[in-house]
Design a protein around this motif. Structure first.
Motif, PDB file in Angstrom:
ATOM      1  N   PHE A   1       0.834  -1.200   0.000  1.00 39.01           N
ATOM      2  CA  PHE A   1       0.000   0.000   0.000  1.00 39.01           C
ATOM      3  C   PHE A   1       0.873   1.255   0.000  1.00 39.01           C
ATOM      4  CE2 PHE A   1      -1.517   3.512   2.597  1.00 39.01           C
ATOM      5  CZ  PHE A   1      -2.695   3.869   1.952  1.00 39.01           C
ATOM      6  N   ALA A   2       1.904   1.257   0.858  1.00 34.54           N
ATOM      7  CA  ALA A   2       2.771   2.432   0.961  1.00 34.54           C
ATOM      8  C   ALA A   2       3.470   2.715  -0.365  1.00 34.54           C
ATOM      9  CB  ALA A   2       3.796   2.228   2.078  1.00 34.54           C
ATOM     10  N   PHE A   3       3.978   1.664  -1.013  1.00 36.27           N
ATOM     11  CA  PHE A   3       4.669   1.874  -2.288  1.00 36.27           C
ATOM     12  C   PHE A   3       3.704   2.360  -3.361  1.00 36.27           C
ATOM     13  CE2 PHE A   3       6.173   0.443  -6.432  1.00 36.27           C
ATOM     14  CZ  PHE A   3       7.420   1.051  -6.465  1.00 36.27           C
ATOM     15  N   ALA A   4       2.514   1.746  -3.436  1.00 36.44           N
ATOM     16  CA  ALA A   4       1.535   2.163  -4.440  1.00 36.44           C
ATOM     17  C   ALA A   4       1.080   3.591  -4.188  1.00 36.44           C
ATOM     18  CB  ALA A   4       0.339   1.212  -4.424  1.00 36.44           C
ATOM     19  N   TRP A   5       0.938   3.952  -2.926  1.00 32.80           N
ATOM     20  CA  TRP A   5       0.565   5.336  -2.615  1.00 32.80           C
ATOM     21  C   TRP A   5       1.645   6.290  -3.116  1.00 32.80           C
ATOM     22  CZ3 TRP A   5      -3.848   7.468  -0.564  1.00 32.80           C
ATOM     23  CH2 TRP A   5      -3.763   8.843  -0.291  1.00 32.80           C
ATOM     24  N   GLY A   6       2.890   5.978  -2.831  1.00 36.12           N
ATOM     25  CA  GLY A   6       3.963   6.867  -3.247  1.00 36.12           C
ATOM     26  C   GLY A   6       4.135   6.942  -4.744  1.00 36.12           C
ATOM     27  N   ALA A   7       4.081   5.791  -5.420  1.00 35.32           N
ATOM     28  CA  ALA A   7       4.376   5.748  -6.852  1.00 35.32           C
ATOM     29  C   ALA A   7       3.241   6.273  -7.710  1.00 35.32           C
ATOM     30  CB  ALA A   7       4.715   4.315  -7.269  1.00 35.32           C
ATOM     31  N   LEU A   8       1.990   6.146  -7.236  1.00 37.23           N
ATOM     32  CA  LEU A   8       0.852   6.521  -8.077  1.00 37.23           C
ATOM     33  C   LEU A   8      -0.053   7.563  -7.425  1.00 37.23           C
ATOM     34  CD1 LEU A   8      -0.043   2.971  -9.440  1.00 37.23           C
ATOM     35  CD2 LEU A   8       0.904   4.876 -10.745  1.00 37.23           C
TER      36      LEU A   8
ATOM     37  N   ILE B   1       6.983   4.905   0.947  1.00 35.02           N
ATOM     38  CA  ILE B   1       6.197   5.876   0.177  1.00 35.02           C
ATOM     39  C   ILE B   1       7.115   6.766  -0.645  1.00 35.02           C
ATOM     40  CG2 ILE B   1       4.722   7.919   0.378  1.00 35.02           C
ATOM     41  CD1 ILE B   1       3.383   6.569   2.787  1.00 35.02           C
ATOM     42  N   ALA B   2       8.151   7.283  -0.004  1.00 37.34           N
ATOM     43  CA  ALA B   2       9.075   8.176  -0.706  1.00 37.34           C
ATOM     44  C   ALA B   2       9.813   7.455  -1.818  1.00 37.34           C
ATOM     45  CB  ALA B   2      10.072   8.766   0.291  1.00 37.34           C
ATOM     46  N   GLY B   3      10.160   6.189  -1.590  1.00 38.24           N
ATOM     47  CA  GLY B   3      10.813   5.419  -2.643  1.00 38.24           C
ATOM     48  C   GLY B   3       9.924   5.273  -3.861  1.00 38.24           C
ATOM     49  N   GLY B   4       8.619   5.042  -3.635  1.00 41.56           N
ATOM     50  CA  GLY B   4       7.688   4.950  -4.746  1.00 41.56           C
ATOM     51  C   GLY B   4       7.546   6.270  -5.484  1.00 41.56           C
ATOM     52  N   PHE B   5       7.457   7.369  -4.743  1.00 45.40           N
ATOM     53  CA  PHE B   5       7.335   8.683  -5.376  1.00 45.40           C
ATOM     54  C   PHE B   5       8.578   8.996  -6.200  1.00 45.40           C
ATOM     55  CE2 PHE B   5       7.690  13.246  -5.673  1.00 45.40           C
ATOM     56  CZ  PHE B   5       6.392  13.672  -5.905  1.00 45.40           C
TER      57      PHE B   5
ATOM     58  N   GLY C   1      20.309   9.475  -9.199  1.00 49.84           N
ATOM     59  CA  GLY C   1      20.411   8.064  -8.852  1.00 49.84           C
ATOM     60  C   GLY C   1      21.614   7.712  -8.010  1.00 49.84           C
ATOM     61  N   VAL C   2      22.671   8.527  -8.095  1.00 53.05           N
ATOM     62  CA  VAL C   2      23.902   8.244  -7.349  1.00 53.05           C
ATOM     63  C   VAL C   2      24.064   9.188  -6.162  1.00 53.05           C
ATOM     64  CG1 VAL C   2      26.415   8.104  -7.488  1.00 53.05           C
ATOM     65  CG2 VAL C   2      25.015   7.314  -9.410  1.00 53.05           C
ATOM     66  N   MET C   3      23.901  10.497  -6.410  1.00 52.53           N
ATOM     67  CA  MET C   3      24.130  11.469  -5.344  1.00 52.53           C
ATOM     68  C   MET C   3      22.941  11.619  -4.401  1.00 52.53           C
ATOM     69  SD  MET C   3      26.189  14.558  -7.249  1.00 52.53           S
ATOM     70  CE  MET C   3      26.464  15.380  -5.676  1.00 52.53           C
ATOM     71  N   SER C   4      21.740  11.322  -4.882  1.00 51.86           N
ATOM     72  CA  SER C   4      20.576  11.625  -4.034  1.00 51.86           C
ATOM     73  C   SER C   4      19.464  10.588  -4.112  1.00 51.86           C
ATOM     74  CB  SER C   4      20.014  12.991  -4.415  1.00 51.86           C
ATOM     75  OG  SER C   4      19.631  13.006  -5.787  1.00 51.86           O
ATOM     76  N   PRO C   5      19.757   9.292  -4.089  1.00 49.65           N
ATOM     77  CA  PRO C   5      18.655   8.321  -4.128  1.00 49.65           C
ATOM     78  C   PRO C   5      17.791   8.356  -2.878  1.00 49.65           C
ATOM     79  CG  PRO C   5      20.728   7.207  -3.664  1.00 49.65           C
ATOM     80  CD  PRO C   5      21.071   8.626  -4.007  1.00 49.65           C
ATOM     81  N   PHE C   6      18.346   8.876  -1.764  1.00 52.76           N
ATOM     82  CA  PHE C   6      17.606   8.891  -0.495  1.00 52.76           C
ATOM     83  C   PHE C   6      17.038  10.265  -0.160  1.00 52.76           C
ATOM     84  CE2 PHE C   6      20.503   5.298  -0.107  1.00 52.76           C
ATOM     85  CZ  PHE C   6      19.653   4.306   0.345  1.00 52.76           C
ATOM     86  N   ALA C   7      17.081  11.199  -1.109  1.00 57.75           N
ATOM     87  CA  ALA C   7      16.615  12.555  -0.802  1.00 57.75           C
ATOM     88  C   ALA C   7      15.151  12.541  -0.357  1.00 57.75           C
ATOM     89  CB  ALA C   7      16.813  13.468  -2.011  1.00 57.75           C
ATOM     90  N   HIS C   8      14.272  11.994  -1.176  1.00 54.57           N
ATOM     91  CA  HIS C   8      12.851  11.960  -0.817  1.00 54.57           C
ATOM     92  C   HIS C   8      12.622  11.121   0.440  1.00 54.57           C
ATOM     93  CE1 HIS C   8      10.564  14.167  -3.837  1.00 54.57           C
ATOM     94  NE2 HIS C   8      11.427  13.756  -4.747  1.00 54.57           N
TER      95      HIS C   8
END
Length: 429
Positions: free
Chosen positions: A143-150, A220-224, A255-262
């Motif tokens: 649910f968390a991933f789907a919420w973030g990605a869509l 959630i942030a990973g999906g977004f 993808g390299v410098m900021s994959p964890f920003a969100h």
């Protein structure tokens, strides 16, 4: 609930006093709410001989038959959350997918999708690391991933024009500066964090601490970020005369410098919501939602505000923020282990576990030893379930000691004790 003293000889000398109820800042208990763990039944469960871990060397108690009601698969709230989230994600797909294809083209979309899997993988590995001690239900992580990605992307697309019209002129900023430093942080963090609020309201038993908040927020942030990266990577392909070079530059930055920003932005909201949820006060958790949005929006705005001195600000500001986030995660994991051990020691003091068994269940080294032994006899999955069930029991006890909804949590406790007995039998049969 009636409390029983353990039968003579059942209290293990290695177990500390249950009055040491506050092993860490993660699970503080008010003295008026503290109560001993319930005592077991009178008949011991005799374990078979063999080369077992130290925790399995003594007889264990049997749960009284009256307390063995089966655990429901999911509460109505969780079922509604998952079903509603799935429907929202399906509807959002018809808004998000055409937008991505319009901006990237089919080729750019495919390349962007594949390239976005790499930073997504790093975030999900971090989620797995944080979530190893007390894993969240897979349906809630989905649910968390789907919420973030869509869903959060669709909410952002719908709210941004309204927010721009309402707040843009009053800001006194030019449109680009306003969109980057105000609109995106406010709207995107609000959209992502709505998913956290829904999880907190409808899945309260699973979202009851800061570790849970960080896990759900990172997911959630990973999906977004995954969907956003498809847009950025694909657009670098579609709108460039040198697509390979431009894609490499954008991929390096995102993808390299900021994959964890969100993840760090939204993780601050999840942390604050989790700390509020630990108090088990509904009004406090609702107040924590706007409070938790503030650091997420500020961090997001600060990231987007970096300009010509980007690399200097990245090294002097963003890298320390990332290291601070890592430190917070490590401290959360340490506190979670200490809390688990203290709560299980209280059950041991009541006669449910032995001292060595608590060490096996509540320390990384003990768990590794137990898993090795279980693999050697072909029962690794049963042991894994047993370890997770013991951790859930510890956190159910923490909810009991919060002083809120005690009868309901005590029923959960009895059901969990029954499950632990069944899982122990499955490991040792």
């Amino acid at each position: 609930m009636t409390s029983f003293e353990p039968p003579p000889g059942r209290r293990d000398p290695d177990v500390r006093s249950p009055q040491q109820a506050n092993p860490s800042w993660l699970g503080q208990v008010q003295p008026q709410h503290y109560r001993p763990a319930p005592g077991p039944g009178h008949a011991p469960l005799q374990l078979p001989p063999g080369n077992r871990p130290d925790g399995f060397t003594r007889a264990q108690p049997v749960l009284p038959p009256a307390a063995t009601a089966p655990r429901a698969r999911a509460s109505a709230g969780v079922a509604a959350l998952v079903l509603g989230g799935g429907l929202l994600a399906f509807v959002s797909l018809f808004l998000v997918l055409p937008y991505l294809l319009e901006n990237t083209g089919p080729g750019g979309f495919v390349v962007g999708f594949v390239a976005s899997l790499l930073p997504l993988g790093s975030v999900l590995l971090a989620v797995r690391y944080i979530d190893r001690w007390e894993p969240e239900p897979k349906r809630l992580l989905l649910f968390a991933f789907a919420w973030g990605a869509l869903v959060s992307v669709a909410v952002t697309m719908l709210i941004q024009p309204v927010f721009s019209l309402a707040a843009g002129p009053a800001s006194g900023l030019d449109y680009r500066t306003f969109a980057v430093t105000v609109q995106a942080p406010v709207v995107e963090e609000f959209a992502k964090s709505l998913g956290l609020l829904l999880l907190l309201v409808f899945a309260r038993k699973q979202f009851d601490g800061p570790v849970d908040g960080v896990v759900f927020a990172f997911t959630i942030a990973g999906g977004f970020a995954f969907t956003e990266n498809i847009l950025y990577f694909g657009r670098a392909i579609a709108g460039s005369s040198t697509p390979g070079t431009d894609l490499a530059v954008v991929f390096f930055l995102r993808g390299v410098m900021s994959p964890f920003a969100h993840a760090i932005f939204t993780g601050s909201t999840g942390l604050i919501l989790g700390l509020a949820a630990r108090r088990w006060h509904f009004g406090l958790t609702l107040v924590a939602f706007p409070v938790g949005l503030v650091p997420a929006m500020l961090l997001h705005s600060g990231w987007n505000s970096m300009g010509q001195d980007f690399f200097a600000q990245y090294l002097l500001v963003q890298v320390p923020i990332f290291l601070l986030a890592v430190l917070v995660v490590v401290l959360l994991r340490v506190a979670e282990r200490r809390l688990t051990r203290q709560r299980l020691q209280e059950y041991a003091a009541a006669g449910w576990f032995t001292g060595p068994e608590v060490t096996m269940l509540a320390t990384p080294a003990g768990r590794r030893s137990a898993r090795r032994w279980a693999r050697s006899i072909g029962r690794a999955q049963q042991m894994k379930a047993f370890l997770h069930a013991a951790t859930r029991l510890a956190f159910i006890r923490q909810r009991i000691l919060s002083g809120r909804d005690v009868p309901a949590h005590q029923l959960d406790e009895q059901q969990q004790l029954a499950e632990i007995r069944a899982l122990r039998d499955a490991v040792l049969r």
